[in-house]
Design an enzyme around this catalytic site. Sequence first.
Site, PDB file in Angstrom:
ATOM      1  N   ARG A  91       0.853  -1.199   0.000  1.00  0.00           N
ATOM      2  CA  ARG A  91       0.000   0.000   0.000  1.00  0.00           C
ATOM      3  C   ARG A  91       0.881   1.238   0.000  1.00  0.00           C
ATOM      4  O   ARG A  91       0.610   2.229  -0.671  1.00  0.00           O
ATOM      5  CB  ARG A  91      -0.965   0.019   1.200  1.00  0.00           C
ATOM      6  CG  ARG A  91      -1.778   1.314   1.225  1.00  0.00           C
ATOM      7  CD  ARG A  91      -2.925   1.425   2.225  1.00  0.00           C
ATOM      8  NE  ARG A  91      -2.939   0.489   3.292  1.00  0.00           N
ATOM      9  CZ  ARG A  91      -2.191   0.550   4.400  1.00  0.00           C
ATOM     10  NH1 ARG A  91      -1.361   1.562   4.593  1.00  0.00           N
ATOM     11  NH2 ARG A  91      -2.280  -0.374   5.324  1.00  0.00           N
ATOM     12  N   TYR A 148     -16.001  17.553 -15.163  1.00  0.00           N
ATOM     13  CA  TYR A 148     -16.352  16.142 -15.218  1.00  0.00           C
ATOM     14  C   TYR A 148     -17.433  15.840 -14.184  1.00  0.00           C
ATOM     15  O   TYR A 148     -17.305  16.216 -13.013  1.00  0.00           O
ATOM     16  CB  TYR A 148     -15.091  15.320 -14.954  1.00  0.00           C
ATOM     17  CG  TYR A 148     -15.346  13.839 -14.973  1.00  0.00           C
ATOM     18  CD1 TYR A 148     -15.626  13.189 -16.169  1.00  0.00           C
ATOM     19  CD2 TYR A 148     -15.332  13.092 -13.810  1.00  0.00           C
ATOM     20  CE1 TYR A 148     -15.877  11.829 -16.195  1.00  0.00           C
ATOM     21  CE2 TYR A 148     -15.585  11.727 -13.826  1.00  0.00           C
ATOM     22  CZ  TYR A 148     -15.854  11.112 -15.026  1.00  0.00           C
ATOM     23  OH  TYR A 148     -16.111   9.771 -15.046  1.00  0.00           O
ATOM     24  N   ASP A 168      -7.033  19.597 -13.713  1.00  0.00           N
ATOM     25  CA  ASP A 168      -7.330  18.279 -14.289  1.00  0.00           C
ATOM     26  C   ASP A 168      -6.862  18.322 -15.743  1.00  0.00           C
ATOM     27  O   ASP A 168      -7.467  18.997 -16.578  1.00  0.00           O
ATOM     28  CB  ASP A 168      -8.838  18.010 -14.179  1.00  0.00           C
ATOM     29  CG  ASP A 168      -9.242  16.639 -14.707  1.00  0.00           C
ATOM     30  OD1 ASP A 168      -8.498  16.076 -15.529  1.00  0.00           O
ATOM     31  OD2 ASP A 168     -10.327  16.158 -14.314  1.00  0.00           O
ATOM     32  N   LYS A 193      -7.760   7.396 -19.247  1.00  0.00           N
ATOM     33  CA  LYS A 193      -8.037   7.961 -20.559  1.00  0.00           C
ATOM     34  C   LYS A 193      -6.767   7.919 -21.430  1.00  0.00           C
ATOM     35  O   LYS A 193      -6.323   6.858 -21.761  1.00  0.00           O
ATOM     36  CB  LYS A 193      -8.607   9.370 -20.399  1.00  0.00           C
ATOM     37  CG  LYS A 193      -9.693   9.477 -19.295  1.00  0.00           C
ATOM     38  CD  LYS A 193     -10.957   8.697 -19.566  1.00  0.00           C
ATOM     39  CE  LYS A 193     -11.883   8.567 -18.367  1.00  0.00           C
ATOM     40  NZ  LYS A 193     -12.278   9.813 -17.728  1.00  0.00           N
TER      41      LYS A 193
HETATM   42  C1  LIG Z   1     -12.758  10.211 -16.428  1.00  0.00           C
HETATM   43  C2  LIG Z   1     -12.430  11.528 -15.871  1.00  0.00           C
HETATM   44  C3  LIG Z   1     -12.252  11.700 -14.494  1.00  0.00           C
HETATM   45  C4  LIG Z   1     -12.462  10.580 -13.496  1.00  0.00           C
HETATM   46  O1  LIG Z   1     -11.506   9.563 -13.650  1.00  0.00           O
HETATM   47  P1  LIG Z   1     -11.789   8.007 -13.339  1.00  0.00           P
HETATM   48  O2  LIG Z   1     -10.514   7.367 -13.739  1.00  0.00           O
HETATM   49  O3  LIG Z   1     -12.962   7.584 -14.161  1.00  0.00           O
HETATM   50  O4  LIG Z   1     -12.075   7.910 -11.874  1.00  0.00           O
HETATM   51  C5  LIG Z   1     -11.907  12.965 -14.045  1.00  0.00           C
HETATM   52  N1  LIG Z   1     -11.752  14.009 -14.900  1.00  0.00           N
HETATM   53  C6  LIG Z   1     -11.925  13.870 -16.228  1.00  0.00           C
HETATM   54  C7  LIG Z   1     -11.736  15.054 -17.104  1.00  0.00           C
HETATM   55  C8  LIG Z   1     -12.269  12.632 -16.761  1.00  0.00           C
HETATM   56  O5  LIG Z   1     -12.455  12.521 -18.076  1.00  0.00           O
END
Ligand SMILES: *Cc1c(COP(=O)(O)O)cnc(C)c1O
Length: 379
Positions: A46, A98, A170, A195
């Site tokens: 962890r 998001y 982000d 992504k």
């Molecule tokens: C998918 C996404 C998230 C969340 O991420 P997860 O891996 O699905 O928890 C946050 N911000 C953006 C812009 C995203 O496309």
Amino acid sequence: MKFNTKTIHGGQQHDPAYGSVMPPIYQTTTYAQSTPGGHKGYEYSRTHNPTRHALENAFASIENGNHGLAFGSGLAAVDAVLKLLQPGDEVVSTNDLYGGTYRLFTKIYEDFGIKFHFIGMDNSDRIESYITPDTKLIWAETPTNPMMNIIDIVSVSKIAKKHNVLLAVDNTFATPYLQRPLDLGADIVMHSATKYLGGHSDVVMGALVVKNRDLAERLYFIQNASGAICGPQDAFLVLRGIKTLHIRMQRHCENGKVVAEYLANHPKIENVYWPGFESHPKHDIAKSQMSDFGGMVSFTTKGNDYKEAIKIVENLKIFTLAESLGGVESLAGHPASMTHASIPKEEREKTGVVDSLIRLSVGIEDKDDLIADLKQAIG
Ligand SMILES: *Cc1c(COP(=O)(O)O)cnc(C)c1O
């Protein structure tokens, strides 16, 4: 080292045991000690794992940071940032973000006494007017999901510094191939590595990268204390994904441009949201802070008919109707009924997420096939 070399070598070393070029998948929870405390830097997975560590170094390298952290999902990474805060603290967040991040903020952290202001971040004075002595964090997403609004990271970071507030960006949509927020003054970069960084639609993962050592220590403490880490197999896969990030992104951008231009000229299409258009209200900022415009394109149909939009996404054959984005395969989504369904209709329409909005994650297939698919689906 230049970016295209960093994706492959950044923060990496050959495994000291046998010289393996890729780090082994250290599928272990614990590590033998010769005497209590006598270990080789790893005690429990962890806290630390060598495969995850290799990936965290890669994250730090490609974002021009000093410290990387890998989490079990993008939202787990956002959650770790929010845990820096205390009840009574305030957050100024973009209003076009998001859906899952919005849900985490409003449905979990508001109950813990944190106050959120969701605002359009296209205007510096507006951002500044929401800052109080209790503001501890600015949360920005650019380009935004799914409206492709662009936030000027340099100007927001100046406001954050002036008021001694952390700025988190982000960077999921842009990836460090296009935009490196730490270089533009942000304190924290967050990714859904699910992504583009992973890039193959096979791993759910999150990432944080920071420059500042004290901030990193606090985040490592939260990561270990709360435990939302990723496993070694997933760390290996995302590390492999990052090695082709630059060539994938180059093709995503090329195909994204072709698709955006095709849609813009289509008689049945009303609006196309893509920051590469000169008519995009923040095209100049996009041009100055991004090296290209990415493969995310959203559009609405003339008449804004819900049923027609559903028919288009059902008719697509190469674009798969699915949540998520950033993989090699093209995906289409209908935010109002899918990713943004958790945002009340009134709220989402204020930001432009109307009933006919369709969001495309343009993949790296042959562009002619993608255009032919859109043509047959839209009619
Ligand atoms: C998918 C996404 C998230 C969340 O991420 P997860 O891996 O699905 O928890 C946050 N911000 C953006 C812009 C995203 O496309």
